[in-house]
Design a protein around this motif. Sequence first.
Motif, PDB file in Angstrom:
ATOM      1  N   ILE A  57      -0.071  -1.255   0.010  1.00  0.00           N
ATOM      2  CA  ILE A  57      -0.072   0.110   0.282  1.00  0.00           C
ATOM      3  C   ILE A  57       0.448   1.082  -0.433  1.00  0.00           C
ATOM      4  CG2 ILE A  57      -1.739   1.436   1.259  1.00  0.00           C
ATOM      5  CD1 ILE A  57      -2.529  -1.407   2.126  1.00  0.00           C
ATOM      6  N   GLY A  58       1.862   1.244   1.065  1.00  0.00           N
ATOM      7  CA  GLY A  58       2.928   1.827   0.090  1.00  0.00           C
ATOM      8  C   GLY A  58       3.657   2.479  -0.380  1.00  0.00           C
ATOM      9  N   MET A  59       3.640   1.711  -1.700  1.00  0.00           N
ATOM     10  CA  MET A  59       4.654   1.645  -2.298  1.00  0.00           C
ATOM     11  C   MET A  59       3.387   2.053  -3.423  1.00  0.00           C
ATOM     12  SD  MET A  59       7.793   1.200  -1.667  1.00  0.00           S
ATOM     13  CE  MET A  59       8.310   1.294  -3.542  1.00  0.00           C
ATOM     14  N   ALA A  60       2.048   1.842  -3.690  1.00  0.00           N
ATOM     15  CA  ALA A  60       1.510   2.754  -4.386  1.00  0.00           C
ATOM     16  C   ALA A  60       1.405   3.742  -4.216  1.00  0.00           C
ATOM     17  CB  ALA A  60       0.117   2.024  -4.182  1.00  0.00           C
ATOM     18  N   LEU A  61       0.692   4.403  -2.904  1.00  0.00           N
ATOM     19  CA  LEU A  61       1.110   5.419  -3.062  1.00  0.00           C
ATOM     20  C   LEU A  61       2.046   6.191  -3.497  1.00  0.00           C
ATOM     21  CD1 LEU A  61      -1.111   7.829  -1.650  1.00  0.00           C
ATOM     22  CD2 LEU A  61      -0.375   7.302   0.395  1.00  0.00           C
ATOM     23  N   THR A  62       3.410   5.654  -3.765  1.00  0.00           N
ATOM     24  CA  THR A  62       4.643   6.230  -3.768  1.00  0.00           C
ATOM     25  C   THR A  62       4.395   6.483  -5.405  1.00  0.00           C
ATOM     26  OG1 THR A  62       6.175   5.671  -2.252  1.00  0.00           O
ATOM     27  CG2 THR A  62       6.843   6.081  -3.970  1.00  0.00           C
ATOM     28  N   LEU A  63       3.578   5.249  -6.380  1.00  0.00           N
ATOM     29  CA  LEU A  63       3.917   5.495  -7.701  1.00  0.00           C
ATOM     30  C   LEU A  63       2.462   6.609  -8.471  1.00  0.00           C
ATOM     31  CD1 LEU A  63       4.658   4.160 -10.377  1.00  0.00           C
ATOM     32  CD2 LEU A  63       2.345   2.205  -9.587  1.00  0.00           C
ATOM     33  N   ILE A  64       1.618   6.266  -7.223  1.00  0.00           N
ATOM     34  CA  ILE A  64       0.278   7.653  -7.418  1.00  0.00           C
ATOM     35  C   ILE A  64       1.043   8.716  -7.440  1.00  0.00           C
ATOM     36  CG2 ILE A  64      -1.374   8.240  -6.468  1.00  0.00           C
ATOM     37  CD1 ILE A  64      -1.922   5.039  -5.737  1.00  0.00           C
ATOM     38  N   HIS A  65       2.093   9.105  -6.748  1.00  0.00           N
ATOM     39  CA  HIS A  65       2.788  10.060  -6.913  1.00  0.00           C
ATOM     40  C   HIS A  65       3.124  10.637  -7.492  1.00  0.00           C
ATOM     41  CE1 HIS A  65       0.223  10.336  -2.977  1.00  0.00           C
ATOM     42  NE2 HIS A  65       0.817  11.671  -2.275  1.00  0.00           N
ATOM     43  N   LEU A  66       4.293   9.279  -7.795  1.00  0.00           N
ATOM     44  CA  LEU A  66       5.280   9.870  -8.841  1.00  0.00           C
ATOM     45  C   LEU A  66       4.212  10.049 -10.361  1.00  0.00           C
ATOM     46  CD1 LEU A  66       7.358   6.836  -8.830  1.00  0.00           C
ATOM     47  CD2 LEU A  66       7.986   9.436  -8.328  1.00  0.00           C
ATOM     48  N   ILE A  67       3.359   9.716 -10.130  1.00  0.00           N
ATOM     49  CA  ILE A  67       2.264   9.809 -11.649  1.00  0.00           C
ATOM     50  C   ILE A  67       1.375  11.193 -11.886  1.00  0.00           C
ATOM     51  CG2 ILE A  67       0.604   8.986 -12.947  1.00  0.00           C
ATOM     52  CD1 ILE A  67       1.388   6.213 -12.272  1.00  0.00           C
ATOM     53  N   SER A  68       0.729  11.808 -10.609  1.00  0.00           N
ATOM     54  CA  SER A  68      -0.025  12.081 -10.338  1.00  0.00           C
ATOM     55  C   SER A  68       0.301  13.997  -9.479  1.00  0.00           C
ATOM     56  CB  SER A  68      -1.253  11.867 -10.112  1.00  0.00           C
ATOM     57  OG  SER A  68      -0.916  11.667  -8.419  1.00  0.00           O
ATOM     58  N   ILE A  69       1.735  14.363  -9.151  1.00  0.00           N
ATOM     59  CA  ILE A  69       1.911  15.505  -8.592  1.00  0.00           C
ATOM     60  C   ILE A  69       1.562  16.292  -9.844  1.00  0.00           C
ATOM     61  CG2 ILE A  69       4.265  17.086  -7.758  1.00  0.00           C
ATOM     62  CD1 ILE A  69       4.937  14.742  -5.664  1.00  0.00           C
ATOM     63  N   PRO A  70       2.584  16.036 -11.203  1.00  0.00           N
ATOM     64  CA  PRO A  70       2.397  17.516 -12.533  1.00  0.00           C
ATOM     65  C   PRO A  70       1.309  17.535 -13.073  1.00  0.00           C
ATOM     66  CG  PRO A  70       3.673  15.387 -12.723  1.00  0.00           C
ATOM     67  CD  PRO A  70       3.004  14.845 -11.698  1.00  0.00           C
ATOM     68  N   VAL A  71       0.129  16.422 -12.347  1.00  0.00           N
ATOM     69  CA  VAL A  71      -1.480  17.052 -12.611  1.00  0.00           C
ATOM     70  C   VAL A  71      -2.375  18.330 -11.411  1.00  0.00           C
ATOM     71  CG1 VAL A  71      -3.545  15.905 -13.407  1.00  0.00           C
ATOM     72  CG2 VAL A  71      -1.384  15.018 -13.826  1.00  0.00           C
ATOM     73  N   THR A  72      -1.744  17.562 -10.400  1.00  0.00           N
ATOM     74  CA  THR A  72      -3.279  17.419  -9.365  1.00  0.00           C
ATOM     75  C   THR A  72      -2.271  18.067  -7.751  1.00  0.00           C
ATOM     76  OG1 THR A  72      -3.265  15.593  -8.653  1.00  0.00           O
ATOM     77  CG2 THR A  72      -5.441  16.335 -10.119  1.00  0.00           C
ATOM     78  N   ASN A  73      -1.117  17.748  -8.417  1.00  0.00           N
ATOM     79  CA  ASN A  73      -0.850  17.534  -6.634  1.00  0.00           C
ATOM     80  C   ASN A  73      -0.138  16.479  -5.966  1.00  0.00           C
ATOM     81  OD1 ASN A  73       1.510  19.249  -5.683  1.00  0.00           O
ATOM     82  ND2 ASN A  73       0.536  20.845  -4.480  1.00  0.00           N
ATOM     83  N   THR A  74      -1.352  15.409  -6.135  1.00  0.00           N
ATOM     84  CA  THR A  74      -1.828  13.929  -5.911  1.00  0.00           C
ATOM     85  C   THR A  74      -2.392  14.351  -4.455  1.00  0.00           C
ATOM     86  OG1 THR A  74      -0.258  13.440  -6.773  1.00  0.00           O
ATOM     87  CG2 THR A  74      -1.404  12.078  -5.228  1.00  0.00           C
ATOM     88  N   SER A  75      -3.876  14.085  -4.929  1.00  0.00           N
ATOM     89  CA  SER A  75      -4.802  13.947  -3.227  1.00  0.00           C
ATOM     90  C   SER A  75      -4.804  12.557  -3.389  1.00  0.00           C
ATOM     91  CB  SER A  75      -6.031  14.889  -4.145  1.00  0.00           C
ATOM     92  OG  SER A  75      -6.720  14.309  -2.732  1.00  0.00           O
ATOM     93  N   VAL A  76      -6.241  11.903  -3.832  1.00  0.00           N
ATOM     94  CA  VAL A  76      -6.089  10.879  -3.744  1.00  0.00           C
ATOM     95  C   VAL A  76      -6.907  10.556  -2.390  1.00  0.00           C
ATOM     96  CG1 VAL A  76      -5.063   9.547  -5.094  1.00  0.00           C
ATOM     97  CG2 VAL A  76      -4.235   9.669  -3.708  1.00  0.00           C
ATOM     98  N   ASN A  77      -6.441  10.878  -1.161  1.00  0.00           N
ATOM     99  CA  ASN A  77      -7.239  11.827   0.118  1.00  0.00           C
ATOM    100  C   ASN A  77      -7.985  13.284  -0.103  1.00  0.00           C
ATOM    101  OD1 ASN A  77      -7.227  11.659   2.654  1.00  0.00           O
ATOM    102  ND2 ASN A  77      -5.213  10.290   2.841  1.00  0.00           N
TER     103      ASN A  77
END
Length: 239
Positions: free
Chosen positions: A166-186
């Motif tokens: 789960i922690g690594m999945a959240l890391t991957l999610i941020h690598l993808i989406s920080i440029p788009v939204t600064n990453t929420s998913v929360n």
Amino acid sequence: MKKALAAEFIGTFWLVLGGCGSAVLAAAFPQLGIGLLGVSLAFGLTVLTMAYAVGPLSGGHFNPAVSIGLWAGGRFPGSRLLPYVAVQVLGAIAAGGVLALIATGKPGFDLAASGFAANGYGEHSPGGYSMAAAALTEAVLTAGFLLVILGATSRQAAPGFAPLAIGMALTLIHLISIPVTNTSVNPARSAGVALFAGDWALGQLWLFWLAPIGGAVIGALAGRVLFDAPPLAATEDAR
């Protein structure tokens, strides 16, 4: 129940302080070398560490979208949903307040002008992405996050490794989406800093509740078909 709620408060506090703190305090200084990868790892590590530390007390949600998704996936009782979401939001706001106090300890720091790690779209997206692109990103990645959570905690999964996945999945999610939204998913993470950034961050906050929750429900319904739930007694004991 009291221990579970305390665990959710502490875990969400840690997530926002560690993840957003890395963005506000460290990523602003290129010489420290943290960058996109460092912030992404910081978010993943907050969940990884607290999932091991307090996850056995509450299930380690730390995220309203995860709690709602687990409810939709048949893994979490509806009677506990509102208290969990409430303490998650309170934990995020408390972390945002602590981070604001630290950040403003530097002369000239402006919470609104800095963006304060808030999530945004359009002109407030780090890469200038549209509202539609932001909504799609948040929904799809949160759906994927729920699939990882449900799969890693299913009866088919190897025991003891769920926090790592789960922690690594959240890391991957941020690598993808920080440029788009600064990453929420929360949604709690988004609210916790938007309250201090103010202005546009509060105006766009609705998207970072709606899209992650919608994505979480979709992912959870898919996971409900794919994965076998752990025995009910084990699920209840973990909370």
